[in-house]
Design an enzyme around this catalytic site. Sequence first.
Site, mmCIF file in Angstrom:
data_model
loop_
_atom_site.group_PDB
_atom_site.id
_atom_site.type_symbol
_atom_site.label_atom_id
_atom_site.label_comp_id
_atom_site.label_asym_id
_atom_site.label_seq_id
_atom_site.Cartn_x
_atom_site.Cartn_y
_atom_site.Cartn_z
ATOM 1 C CG HIS A 6 -0.428 0.311 2.513
ATOM 2 N ND1 HIS A 6 -0.315 -0.650 3.473
ATOM 3 C CD2 HIS A 6 0.058 1.440 3.079
ATOM 4 C CE1 HIS A 6 0.216 -0.134 4.570
ATOM 5 N NE2 HIS A 6 0.455 1.143 4.354
ATOM 6 N NE ARG A 10 0.053 11.808 8.503
ATOM 7 C CZ ARG A 10 1.227 11.269 8.176
ATOM 8 N NH1 ARG A 10 1.759 11.533 7.000
ATOM 9 N NH2 ARG A 10 1.856 10.480 9.018
ATOM 10 C CD GLU A 53 -2.458 3.269 5.842
ATOM 11 O OE1 GLU A 53 -2.137 4.116 6.694
ATOM 12 O OE2 GLU A 53 -1.852 2.185 5.687
ATOM 13 C CG ASN A 57 -3.864 12.195 11.489
ATOM 14 O OD1 ASN A 57 -3.721 11.125 12.045
ATOM 15 N ND2 ASN A 57 -3.017 12.640 10.579
ATOM 16 C CG HIS A 72 3.141 11.389 -9.768
ATOM 17 N ND1 HIS A 72 4.390 11.877 -10.106
ATOM 18 C CD2 HIS A 72 2.947 10.296 -10.544
ATOM 19 C CE1 HIS A 72 4.908 11.110 -11.051
ATOM 20 N NE2 HIS A 72 4.055 10.136 -11.335
ATOM 21 C CD GLU A 122 2.358 10.006 -14.893
ATOM 22 O OE1 GLU A 122 2.816 10.107 -16.042
ATOM 23 O OE2 GLU A 122 3.032 9.603 -13.915
#
Length: 131
Positions: A6, A10, A53, A57, A72, A122
Amino acid sequence: MAKLVHSMIRVLDEDRSTAFYDQAFGLKVDHRIDFESFTLVYLRNGENDIELELTINKGQTEPYDLGNGYGHIAFVVEDLDAEHARFTKAGWEPRKLVDFERDGELLARFFFVADPDGYEIEVMQRHGRYR
């Protein structure tokens, strides 16, 4: 040998981000783990062994500083022109289509788009080493 499983970013708003990645790339929530101070959401689709993922927060209200280290992530698609038109219609403001060549040989054809948190993505035509 290691297997990439993965990549994590955030995000501020779980619903906004999961909707974007679902509508733009067909990534669905595969697993969600809620903790006291953060939530982890794993997105995937049938084309991928790797997951994206999303880390949310709790209490974060300001956009994240993406800094100058993030590059990217990239997705390949069957019909780049159709995807560019679809992204434009959805209001995601994709940048111009680019034919990336070296010595007259097409290496890649792509455009970039930003997700709701400003992460660069992209979108590439399935071609060459990206099949």
